[in-house]
Write an enzyme that holds these catalytic residues in place. Structure first.
Site, PDB file in Angstrom:
ATOM      1  N   GLY A  75      35.124  38.628  44.613  1.00 13.80           N
ATOM      2  CA  GLY A  75      35.551  38.939  43.211  1.00 13.80           C
ATOM      3  C   GLY A  75      34.382  38.462  42.278  1.00 13.80           C
TER       4      GLY A  75
ATOM      5  CE  LYS B 103      36.631  40.834  50.398  1.00 21.49           C
ATOM      6  NZ  LYS B 103      37.691  40.416  49.698  1.00 21.49           N
TER       7      LYS B 103
ATOM      8  CD  GLU C 150      44.140  49.913  48.112  1.00 18.07           C
ATOM      9  OE1 GLU C 150      44.507  51.089  47.580  1.00 18.07           O
ATOM     10  OE2 GLU C 150      42.994  49.164  47.083  1.00 18.07           O
TER      11      GLU C 150
ATOM     12  CB  VAL D 124      31.895  38.057  49.340  1.00 21.11           C
ATOM     13  CG1 VAL D 124      32.539  36.825  49.897  1.00 21.11           C
ATOM     14  CG2 VAL D 124      31.327  38.962  50.426  1.00 21.11           C
TER      15      VAL D 124
ATOM     16  N   GLY E 162      50.342  46.584  42.890  1.00 20.90           N
ATOM     17  CA  GLY E 162      48.855  46.830  42.466  1.00 20.90           C
ATOM     18  C   GLY E 162      47.993  45.785  43.428  1.00 20.90           C
TER      19      GLY E 162
ATOM     20  CE  LYS F  42      36.441  44.989  50.622  1.00 23.25           C
ATOM     21  NZ  LYS F  42      37.046  45.074  49.250  1.00 23.25           N
TER      22      LYS F  42
END
Length: 432
Positions: free
Chosen positions: A131, A202, A187, A129, A184, A102
Site C-alpha cells: 500500500g 507480493k 472481499e 506491495v 470492507g 501485484k
C-alpha cells in the site's frame, strides 16, 4: 510542461489517485505538471462524488492506451485480464506505465519488463506491495548497495486484521471473516487473502527486486490461515508467541548456484520480535542485508489514501525523469527493472524451520515416548513435549521442535498418523 495520464479504473484507488492530482496545493511541485487526460470506467452512468469532466470519461480502455496524447498509463483495474493486455499494449505504443496490480506483475513481470525495456519506457509498481509503505523503490535504490539475506513481511492487511481480532478478542476465524467483509477489509470472495495467494504475489515481487532475478510465481509455497483456530491462538499466547501470516524470502547461505526459499504461511512469532506487534490492517516488511543489518518498513498496507499515495509517487518519479531526459532514449537504471535469469527456488522439503504441533491421543501409557521415538528416527529434534490437558477422553499434547528439515518432519508426521494411539493432529504451524 504538462504530462498527460490515462487512468484505467476509477474505483477506490483510482478515485484516491485522481483526488491527489486534482488538488496539488501543498504537495510536491511536480504534481502540478500532471494532467488527467482520460479516465477509463465500467459505466458512464454511475454516480460519482468526484467531479470530473464528463468528456474525459470513457468505457473504451483500449482507446486510452493507444491515445498518442497520453504520456503515462495508470492501471488500477486489477485482475489478470484485460489488465495484462492493456499494459502491454500501452508499452508497445510508447507509454510509461504505473500499476498497483501485484497479480499481473507476479505472474507476467518478466514479459512486461522485457517489453518495457525494448520500448524504452518505465513500468513502476510501488503500490503493488505494501500500500502506502515505500518498499519497492528502497529495494531498487536506497538499499541497493546491500547483499540481501532475508525479507520477512506481513503484507496482507485482511489476514492481519483477522488474526489480530482472534488474538485480542478470542473470536473464531469464521466470525472475524464476516466482520472483515462487512467493514470492507475482505472481499466477498476472500480466497486470495485468507488463502495466502495475495501475500505470495507480493513476496515474489520483493524477492525479484532484492535478489535480482525472475521468480516463477508457482514456485512460491503458499499456505493460508483458514485452519487457524482459537485454540492455536491460545496456545501461542501461553508459549510466548503470536500467530501472523508471514511472507518470507530467504537466500540460502553459501549456496552455489544461489538458492532462494520463498514461502507464505501462518507462523508462531515470538512476542519479542518486531513483527509481533504489527496489528490490525497494517503491514510491515523486515529487510535484512549486509552491511545494513535489519530495517523495518511499517504502515497502512491498503486503502484509497495509502495506495494512491504510492501511485502518485510513481507518476512523479517518471515525470521527474522525463523532465531531465527529454530525448527519452536512455532509461534510468535505478527506475527500470530488467532481471535476466530465473532464481532457483528451494523445495519446501529442504527448508529448515521449527514447528509447533498439537496432537489428540488416547490416554494410554507410553504415547509421549512413541512420539519421541518416531521423531528421533527421522532426525527431528524436540525442544519441548507437554501434555496440556484433555479433550473428552483424549489427551492433548503439544510438541515444539528445534530447527529441523521440513521433509524429515513431514515423514515423521506421516508415520505418527498411523499410530493407533493418535486420534488426530489438529494443528501444525511453523515457528519463526
Amino acid at each position: 510542461m504538462a504530462f498527460k495520464i490515462g487512468l484505467l479504473g476509477l474505483g477506490t484507488v483510482g478515485t484516491g489517485t485522481a483526488e491527489i492530482l486534482l488538488n496539488p496545493e501543498g504537495r510536491h511541485p511536480l504534481v502540478k505538471d500532471i494532467t488527467i487526460a482520460q479516465v477509463g470506467v465500467k459505466s458512464l452512468e454511475k454516480q460519482r462524488y468526484l467531479a470530473l469532466p464528463t468528456e474525459i470519461l470513457t468505457t473504451d480502455l483500449e482507446a486510452i492506451v493507444t491515445n498518442p496524447d497520453i504520456d503515462i498509463v495508470v492501471e488500477l483495474i486489477g485482475g489478470l485480464e484485460p489488465a495484462r493486455s492493456l499494459i502491454l499494449k500501452a508499452i508497445t505504443h510508447g507509454k510509461h506505465v504505473v500499476t498497483a496490480n501485484k497479480a499481473v506483475i507476479a505472474r507476467f513481470g518478466p514479459e512486461i519488463y522485457a517489453a518495457a525495456n525494448e520500448a524504452k519506457v518505465y513500468v513502476l509498481l510501488e503500490a503493488a506491495v505494501g500500500g502506502g509503505i515505500p518498499i519497492v523503490e528502497p529495494l531498487k535504490q536506497s538499499l541497493g548497495a546491500n547483499r540481501f539475506e532475508n525479507i520477512i513481511g506481513i503484507v496482507n492487511g485482511t489476514t492481519n486484521y483477522i488474526l489480530t481480532q482472534m488474538t485480542q478478542n478470542g473470536v473464531d476465524f469464521a466470525d472475524v471473516l464476516k466482520e472483515a467483509q462487512a467493514l470492507g477489509y475482505a472481499e466477498a470472495d476472500p480466497t486470495a487473502d485468507v488463502g495466502g495467494l495475495d501475500a505470495a504475489d507480493k513476496i515474489s515481487i520483493l524477492a525479484s527486486l532484492a535478489f535480482g532475478g525472475k521468480i516463477n510465481r508457482e514456485d512460491v509455497y503458499c499456505e493460508g490461515i483458514t485452519n487457524i483456530t482459537s485454540s492455536d491462538i491460545s496456545y501461542a499466547e501461553k508459549l510466548g508467541f503470536v500467530i501472523k501470516l508471514l511472507a518470507i524470502a530467504h537466500k540460502v547461505p553459501k549456496s552455489d548456484p544461489e538458492i532462494l526459499q520463498l514461502r507464505v504461511h501462518p507462523t508462531f512469532v515470538p512476542k519479542s520480535h518486531p513483527l509481533a506487534n504489527i496489528n490490525g490492517v497494517n503491514n510491515a516488511i523486515l529487510v535484512e542485508g549486509h552491511p545494513l543489518g535489519q530495517v523495518m518498513f511499517y504502515g497502512p498496507g491498503a486503502g484509497a489514501g495509502p495506495t494512491a499515495s504510492a501511485v502518485v509517487a510513481d507518476i512523479m518519479n517518471i515525470v521527474g525523469v522525463l523532465h531531465s531526459n527529454k530525448d527519452g532514449k536512455t532509461l534510468d537504471p535505478l527506475l527500470s527493472s530488467s532481471p535476466q535469469n530465473y532464481c532457483q527456488i528451494s523445495s519446501i522439503d529442504d527448508v529448515y524451520t521449527r514447528f509447533y504441533t498439537r496432537f489428540l491421543c488416547a490416554d494410554v501409557p507410553g504415547v509421549i515416548g512413541h512420539l519421541g521415538t518416531v521423531f528421533g528416527d527421522h532426525e527431528v529434534s524436540l525442544e519441548s513435549v507437554v501434555q496440556i490437558g484433555f479433550q473428552g477422553d483424549f489427551a492433548e499434547i503439544v510438541v515444539v521442535t528445534h530447527q529441523v528439515r521440513e521433509g524429515n518432519f513431514r515423514k515423521a508426521i506421516d508415520e505418527i498418523r498411523s499410530l493407533n494411539a493418535i486420534k488426530n493432529i489438529p494443528s501444525i504451524i511453523r515457528v519463526l
